[in-house]
Motif scaffolding. Structure first.
Motif, PDB file in Angstrom:
ATOM      1  N   TYR A  16      -3.153  21.269 -23.913  1.00  0.00           N
ATOM      2  CA  TYR A  16      -3.863  20.681 -22.518  1.00  0.00           C
ATOM      3  C   TYR A  16      -3.822  21.686 -21.549  1.00  0.00           C
ATOM      4  CZ  TYR A  16      -6.129  16.646 -19.846  1.00  0.00           C
ATOM      5  OH  TYR A  16      -6.921  16.014 -19.053  1.00  0.00           O
ATOM      6  N   THR A  17      -2.645  22.172 -21.103  1.00  0.00           N
ATOM      7  CA  THR A  17      -2.720  22.972 -20.263  1.00  0.00           C
ATOM      8  C   THR A  17      -3.519  24.356 -20.292  1.00  0.00           C
ATOM      9  OG1 THR A  17      -0.269  22.306 -19.528  1.00  0.00           O
ATOM     10  CG2 THR A  17      -1.007  24.453 -18.696  1.00  0.00           C
ATOM     11  N   VAL A  18      -3.506  25.002 -21.588  1.00  0.00           N
ATOM     12  CA  VAL A  18      -4.178  26.148 -21.662  1.00  0.00           C
ATOM     13  C   VAL A  18      -5.779  25.786 -21.495  1.00  0.00           C
ATOM     14  CG1 VAL A  18      -5.401  27.293 -23.668  1.00  0.00           C
ATOM     15  CG2 VAL A  18      -2.973  27.048 -23.429  1.00  0.00           C
ATOM     16  N   LYS A  19      -6.266  24.341 -21.863  1.00  0.00           N
ATOM     17  CA  LYS A  19      -7.423  24.091 -21.518  1.00  0.00           C
ATOM     18  C   LYS A  19      -7.882  23.783 -19.936  1.00  0.00           C
ATOM     19  CE  LYS A  19      -8.105  21.593 -25.927  1.00  0.00           C
ATOM     20  NZ  LYS A  19      -8.292  20.275 -26.469  1.00  0.00           N
ATOM     21  N   SER A  20      -6.770  23.311 -19.268  1.00  0.00           N
ATOM     22  CA  SER A  20      -7.075  23.060 -17.939  1.00  0.00           C
ATOM     23  C   SER A  20      -6.974  24.304 -17.035  1.00  0.00           C
ATOM     24  CB  SER A  20      -5.960  21.960 -17.468  1.00  0.00           C
ATOM     25  OG  SER A  20      -6.273  20.949 -18.175  1.00  0.00           O
ATOM     26  N   CYS A  21      -6.124  25.388 -17.474  1.00  0.00           N
ATOM     27  CA  CYS A  21      -5.948  26.459 -16.629  1.00  0.00           C
ATOM     28  C   CYS A  21      -6.663  27.591 -17.227  1.00  0.00           C
ATOM     29  CB  CYS A  21      -4.415  26.759 -16.546  1.00  0.00           C
ATOM     30  SG  CYS A  21      -3.429  25.588 -15.811  1.00  0.00           S
TER      31      CYS A  21
END
Length: 222
Positions: A16-21
Motif C-alpha cells: 500500500y505504501t509503494v502505491k501511495s508514495c
C-alpha cells in the motif's frame, strides 16, 4: 504480552505504501519503515517532522497505523509546521494522523507506551525526543532517519536510552540517507517473537544510484 511479528500485515502495508508514495523519491525508506511498524503491530507510532521535510515516511507510517488499528502521531516544532504538515498529509488522503506542537520533553510526556518511534536527524532536538520517549513495556523499535546528515557526531544509543534498557539488537542500514535502528526489549527482559520461522524479505531500490537492497525484515531488529 510481547511484540509479535506478522509478515502478512507487513507485506500489506509495504504494498500500500509503494502505491501511495509513487511520486516521492525516498530510496525505499517509507516502504521499509511502514512494513516494520505494521509487521510489529505497533499501536502507537510517533515521528518527528520539520518544516519543508518530505512527507513520504509520514505516509508510510500512517499506512502502518491503518493496518494495525493504531495511532500515528507527528511532533512538529511550531504552528507553521503544523499547518503545512496537515495540509500535505491530508492531501495524500491520510486523515487520521494526530499532529502535536511543542517542545520535546513536554510532548513526549503525554505519549506513554510508544512502540515505534522515528526521529529525523535533521531536527536539532531529535536527541531530546528520543531521551524523553515513554516506551511501551512490551518493547519498542526506535529509528533515526537521515542519520548520515546528523549534525551530532559520536551519537550512541546508550547515551539517550534510560539506564537499564534492554537493547536486543541495533543495525545501521545504507537506505536513503541512513537508517539507524534499535530494538528495545520488553521491561521484563523478553524479546519480540515471530509467528512463523521463515523471514519475510523486503526489496528496496535507491532512486539515485539504482542500487538494490534486500532485507530479511523479521531478523532486521529482533
Amino acid at each position: 504480552m510481547k511484540l509479535v511479528w506478522s509478515p502478512d500485515t507487513a507485506l500489506k502495508a509495504y504494498i500500500y505504501t509503494v502505491k501511495s508514495c509513487g511520486n516521492f523519491k525516498e530510496s525505499g525508506v517509507p516502504e521499509l519503515l511502514s512494513a516494520m511498524a505494521a509487521g510489529w503491530n505497533a499501536k502507537l507510532i510517533v515521528e518527528s517532522w520539520s518544516y519543508g521535510g518530505s512527507m513520504a515516511t509520514s505516509i508510510g507510517l500512517a499506512v502502518a497505523a491503518h493496518h494495525t488499528c493504531g495511532r500515528h502521531v507527528c511532533i512538529v516544532m511550531d504552528e507553521r509546521s503544523r499547518t503545512e504538515y496537515i495540509k500535505s498529509i491530508q492531501g495524500a488522503g491520510m486523515t487520521k494522523t494526530e499532529v502535536i506542537v511543542g517542545e520535546a520533553k513536554e510532548v513526549m510526556a503525554g505519549l506513554a507506551g510508544v512502540d515505534f518511534l522515528v526521529v529525523d536527524c535533521k531536527r536539532r532536538d531529535f536527541v531530546r525526543v528520543l531521551r524523553f520517549a515513554k516506551l511501551s513495556h512490551e518493547g519498542a523499535v526506535l529509528v533515526r532517519k537521515n542519520a548520515f546528515q546528523s549534525t551530532l557526531s559520536g551519537f550512541r544509543w546508550h547515551g539517550v536510552l534510560e539506564k537499564g534498557t534492554h537493547v536486543v539488537r541495533s543495525v545501521f542500514l545504507p537506505v536513503g540517507k541512513g537508517l539507524d535502528i534499535v530494538n528495545v526489549g520488553s521491561s521484563d527482559g523478553g524479546v519480540a517473537s515471530s509467528k512463523r520461522s521463515p523471514s519475510h524479505w523486503i526489496r528496496c531500490i535507491d532512486q539515485k544510484s539504482g542500487e538494490e537492497h534486500v532485507f530479511g525484515v523479521k531478523f532486521l531488529v529482533c
